[in-house]
Design an enzyme around this catalytic site. Structure first.
Site, mmCIF file in Angstrom:
data_model
loop_
_atom_site.group_PDB
_atom_site.id
_atom_site.type_symbol
_atom_site.label_atom_id
_atom_site.label_comp_id
_atom_site.label_asym_id
_atom_site.label_seq_id
_atom_site.Cartn_x
_atom_site.Cartn_y
_atom_site.Cartn_z
ATOM 1 N N HIS A 375 30.017 30.587 41.550
ATOM 2 C CA HIS A 375 31.061 30.022 40.692
ATOM 3 C C HIS A 375 30.571 28.801 39.926
ATOM 4 O O HIS A 375 30.972 28.591 38.766
ATOM 5 C CB HIS A 375 32.298 29.680 41.527
ATOM 6 C CG HIS A 375 33.022 30.889 42.040
ATOM 7 N ND1 HIS A 375 32.937 31.304 43.349
ATOM 8 C CD2 HIS A 375 33.827 31.781 41.405
ATOM 9 C CE1 HIS A 375 33.669 32.399 43.503
ATOM 10 N NE2 HIS A 375 34.213 32.713 42.341
ATOM 11 N N GLU A 399 40.432 34.847 43.184
ATOM 12 C CA GLU A 399 40.056 34.111 44.395
ATOM 13 C C GLU A 399 40.382 32.625 44.282
ATOM 14 O O GLU A 399 40.540 31.934 45.286
ATOM 15 C CB GLU A 399 38.561 34.283 44.659
ATOM 16 C CG GLU A 399 38.145 35.725 44.916
ATOM 17 C CD GLU A 399 36.653 35.914 44.758
ATOM 18 O OE1 GLU A 399 35.974 34.963 44.305
ATOM 19 O OE2 GLU A 399 36.165 37.000 45.082
ATOM 20 N N ASP A 460 48.229 41.476 32.473
ATOM 21 C CA ASP A 460 47.002 42.045 31.931
ATOM 22 C C ASP A 460 46.401 41.079 30.912
ATOM 23 O O ASP A 460 46.983 40.809 29.865
ATOM 24 C CB ASP A 460 47.326 43.386 31.269
ATOM 25 C CG ASP A 460 46.097 44.087 30.726
ATOM 26 O OD1 ASP A 460 44.993 43.522 30.820
ATOM 27 O OD2 ASP A 460 46.252 45.217 30.211
ATOM 28 N N ASP A 486 35.821 36.078 34.502
ATOM 29 C CA ASP A 486 35.444 36.312 35.896
ATOM 30 C C ASP A 486 36.104 37.612 36.354
ATOM 31 O O ASP A 486 36.802 37.654 37.363
ATOM 32 C CB ASP A 486 35.890 35.129 36.762
ATOM 33 C CG ASP A 486 35.355 35.227 38.188
ATOM 34 O OD1 ASP A 486 34.429 36.024 38.417
ATOM 35 O OD2 ASP A 486 35.889 34.524 39.065
#
Length: 858
Positions: A375, A399, A460, A486
């Site tokens: 990251h 995450e 989306d 990501d």
């Protein structure tokens, strides 16, 4: 027939009858035996033979064998041998589950004293001896069509039953010996496992082994279950195979709970397990069949492995595991780290804790012992390549770690994260708390999503951007300085990946959604192999298509860089694209400049610990050079990019090194200063001092700008440096903005050849063009500095490209002066007119060069 008297003996007569009657001596040899006697004698003899055989067997075989066993193995085993009955559980079908009609056939050795078995009997009705077989929904059903009028147990079941299944191997150590030597207790545990796993046990058979141990095998409707024990070692190995699609991973904790009987209260049993897909699936993919999944699930060499969470959302399957690989740590070290003492292990528990691994649809996404590297390398190169990033967008990032890294920057006033799967965020908060922990950031919140600068959209991202930024005449939201993708890898084999990286409207919206100096960065998967073909012909074609799309959209510079500390199986690559050349100059800042930016631009931590665990200035410098594999694969395209024809020196071209040259007064003019001369004959088309190529002093954009600025303010102190940079240097723009390169070899004394008299020039330049024939108003195209938007070749070979493509343009005799064309040193069209007129003045004798001017003034 007649006798000797001529009479027929068959005719009656007393004389004949007396002559044919038996004599007394004949009667003495005749015995009459009845049929009853013959039958009885046969049976008596048979019984006698059987009795003798049995007696011999007992006396000669069984007796000695029993004596040996009893004398050699005492109480526990002898009691088992003489045990008349066992209380073994019968197989029980799960309520509501149809019991199939089966035919049971067995052929065994005589193991009546060491074997136990049980069969599944249909409840409430007599078994039908018909050989037809009924199939349950998760059984190994043939894919062939049923016979006419055949009725199956579930006619409406549309599941495809392939010749495939799942195989679970479980090894346990540190178990109670008495448990491992008890058929009854083991059988109860096995039956309970089968029941809790919703399987159907048709029959099972157990054998007690001598001197100890038990082997059992159970026949399942779905396939089989078996195990073997070593009581003295406290070990059991268990094997469960089922056909069908029902996952066996949830069975692991069931087996552990029912079989994990510790040898002592203070000893925790050790368990290792392996899960594999077996058989043939006709190309059907499964999250459990991916390379990442099998590298974790299928191996037995993990010191520790536990499934932490598994969830199927509306968009993807999430699997989280804790593992300790025997390659790096041991379970023993982990247990020592949990102790409350002064040992190195307990003082540094993070070094020995299990690695938490996150898989999405079977693809490795992140892991505890690599997520910082992943990251930080995704976020911070883009953030520091922008001078003042204030508004940042994150595509994906469920995450929370990408959000965490962005929030470390003081300049950020808003981060917009668009994640389609809200359940992914929830699972991450519960099972991956460190990933989204902002509690140590001064001014932030415990959970990064609660930071006042964070805005989360659960929708989306593709449609989110298209609806706001596709139409440049109707932009509906504020622009972003940095957009971070990501999301899934471009090489993931799924439909969404193809759409995401091939959708022109979406990519156009990303471009339109960036500010003037905006930057897009995306993770683009693992690096190709050195021997890989061009990516357009491989599973990585989406990566090649993405780069082509972005080049077409108008991005001015693109760079691929990789890191190999994220815990992946190969170097992981990111792609950075900048809308302006300012990004390029920031990208090539040196380590000291980056470290200074890190110190100035990141928020402080409450604990006083460093904010970054992986990224720093030296790491950023390493990112500036793409890998050799990236360059090689780039040059395997068809047609081959032009840059690839200049990768290093051509070994077929002769080179004349610096020892064959000398420096003396130039012949160009009296005021020309020093010049460079050949001491040997040099043919046309030769390299000159190629061995010194790349040995240059590079004034990078920031340094160049600083010297220019200081020269205006402090004219005397930096005069020498200023005139050295301009007098001997070549102005270039390959780093995005103005910079200068000074050749530190003897070649720096090569003068300009006026009126086209130069004999040394850059490849591809017009040798007929010189300062008096050139158009002052327009810089020729070949003199414009070539710059590819994306070229790993140039990124890896910048020094070579600046100084190493020059060849002699004509034969040079010993004693001739080497002259070059200074028009090639004009770095930018904005400088063309000034530099051209300056050269005309010098060649006309009206002016002198910068070095001569400076030396004369001194």
């Amino acid at each position: 027939m007649v006798n000797h008297n001529g009479e027929d003996p068959r005719q009656g007569g007393s004389s004949n009858e007396s002559s044919l009657a038996p004599s007394a001596s004949d009667d003495a040899y005749k015995v009459k035996v009845s049929l009853r006697f013959i039958i009885l004698s046969f049976f008596v003899c048979t019984l006698a033979a059987f009795a003798v055989g049995q007696a011999a067997r007992i006396l000669l075989i069984e007796g000695p064998k029993r004596s040996m066993l009893v004398s050699h193995f005492h109480s526990p085993l002898s009691e088992k041998i003489t045990e008349p009955t066992r209380t073994l559980p019968p197989p029980i079908a799960k309520e509501g589950k149809p019991i199939p009609n089966t035919i049971y056939t067995a052929k065994n050795f005589d193991t009546s004293r060491t074997a136990s078995s049980s069969l599944l009997i249909r409840r409430g009705e007599e078994e039908d001896a018909s050989p037809s077989q009924s199939c349950a929904s998760n059984s190994c059903r043939s894919t062939s069509a049923p016979a006419e009028n055949e009725v199956t147990a579930e006619e409406d079941d549309e599941e495809e039953h392939l010749p495939a299944g799942q195989h679970l191997l479980v090894d346990m150590k540190g178990l109670e010996a008495a448990f491992l030597n008890s058929e009854e207790r083991l059988a109860h545990a096995m039956v309970e496992v089968v029941n809790e796993a919703s399987l159907t046990l048709l029959s099972y058979h157990c054998h007690a082994l001598l001197p100890s141990g038990v082997s059992c095998v159970g026949v399942l409707l779905e396939s089989h279950v078996s195990f073997h024990t070593w009581p003295s070692a406290g070990v059991i190995t268990l094997d469960l195979f089922t056909c069908g699609n029902n996952c066996l991973l949830p069975v692991v904790p069931i087996i552990e709970r029912l079989f994990s009987i510790p040898a002592s209260p203070n000893e925790k049993p050790q368990i290792v397990w392996s899960h594999q897909l077996r058989g043939f699936r006709n190309g059907n993919s499964s999250p459990l069949s991916t390379w990442d999944s099998t590298s974790i699930l299928a191996t037995l060499d993990m010191e520790y492995k536990e499934q932490i969470a598994s969830k199927q959302t509306n968009f993807q399957r999430i699997d989280i595991y804790d593992i300790i690989s025997a390659r790096f740590n041991t379970r023993e070290e982990y247990e020592l780290s949990l102790a409350k003492d002064d040992s190195y292990y307990s003082q540094n528990p993070d070094f020995f804790s299990p690695d938490r691994v996150v898989l999405l649809d079977g693809i490795l996404q992140s892991r505890r012992k690599g997520e910082n590297a992943y990251h930080e390398s995704l976020v911070h190169p883009a953030m520091f390549a922008h001078s003042n990033p204030q508004r940042v967008a994150i595509v994906g990032g469920g995450e929370g770690a990408t959000l965490r890294e962005v929030l470390k920057h003081k300049s950020v006033r808003e981060v917009v994260m668009i994640e389609i799967d809200q359940e992914m965020v929830s699972v991450s908060r519960q099972y991956l708390p460190e990933w989204s922990d902002c509690s140590d950031l001064v001014g932030s919140s415990d959970w990064c999503g609660d930071d006042k600068r964070s805005t989360l959209f659960y929708e989306d991202a593709m449609q989110w951007f298209i609806s706001r930024y596709l139409d440049t005449e109707n932009i509906k939201d504020e622009l972003f300085d940095v957009i971070i993708m990501d999301a899934i890898d471009p090489n993931d084999h799924n439909e969404f990946s193809d759409v995401l990286y091939n959708n022109n409207d979406y990519l156009t919206s990303l471009y339109n959604g960036l500010s003037e100096d905006g930057i897009l960065v995306a993770q683009i998967g693992e690096t190709p192999g050195v021997g890989s073909p061009a990516e357009v012909n491989t599973a990585f074609k989406n990566r090649s298509i993405l780069i082509e799309h972005l080049s077409r959209l108008g991005f001015q510079t693109m760079h691929v860089y990789g890191q190999n500390h994220g815990g992946y199986h190969a170097t992981w690559n990111n792609l950075l694209a900048g809308k302006s050349l300012t990004t390029r100059s920031k990208w090539y800042e040196n380590a000291a400049e980056t470290n200074l930016q890190i110190s100035q631009r990141l928020v402080r931590s409450k604990s006083g610990s460093t904010m970054l665990r992986y990224f720093d200035g030296s790491t950023m410098e390493r990112f500036q050079l793409p890998g050799r594999d990236i360059e090689d694969v780039f040059c395997r395209q068809i047609p081959v990019p032009e840059d690839c024809s200049h990768r290093g020196f051509n070994r077929q071209i002769p080179n004349f090194n610096g020892h064959m040259l000398e420096v003396k007064q130039s012949t160009v003019s009296e005021s020309a200063g020093r010049g460079l001369f050949a001491t040997v004959d040099i043919p046309k088309g030769s390299y000159i001092s190629a061995e010194s190529a790349g040995h240059s002093v590079h004034f990078k954009p920031n340094t160049y700008a600083l010297i220019e600025e200081m020269e205006l303010c402090v004219t005397t102190v930096l005069d020498a440096v200023y005139f050295y940079m301009h007098g001997y240097g070549v102005q270039v723009h390959h780093l995005g903005e103005k910079s200068n390169v000074v050749d530190s070899s003897i070649l720096t004394f090569m003068n300009h050849g006026c009126n086209g008299t130069y004999n040394h020039a850059h490849l591809g330049y017009n040798c007929e063009l010189h300062e008096f024939t050139a158009d002052v108003s327009k810089m020729p195209d070949e003199y414009e500095e070539e710059r590819s938007v994306f070229s790993p070749v140039r990124d890896r070979n910048n020094p070579f490209w600046i100084t190493s493509l020059d060849l002699t343009t004509r034969d040079i005799s010993a004693g001739d002066e080497l002259l070059t064309n200074y028009l090639a040193f004009v770095g930018h069209s904005s400088d063309w007119k000034y530099d051209l007129l300056h050269l005309r003045a010098q060649c006309s004798g009206k002016d002198v060069g910068d070095v001569t001017s400076y030396e004369t003034a001194q």
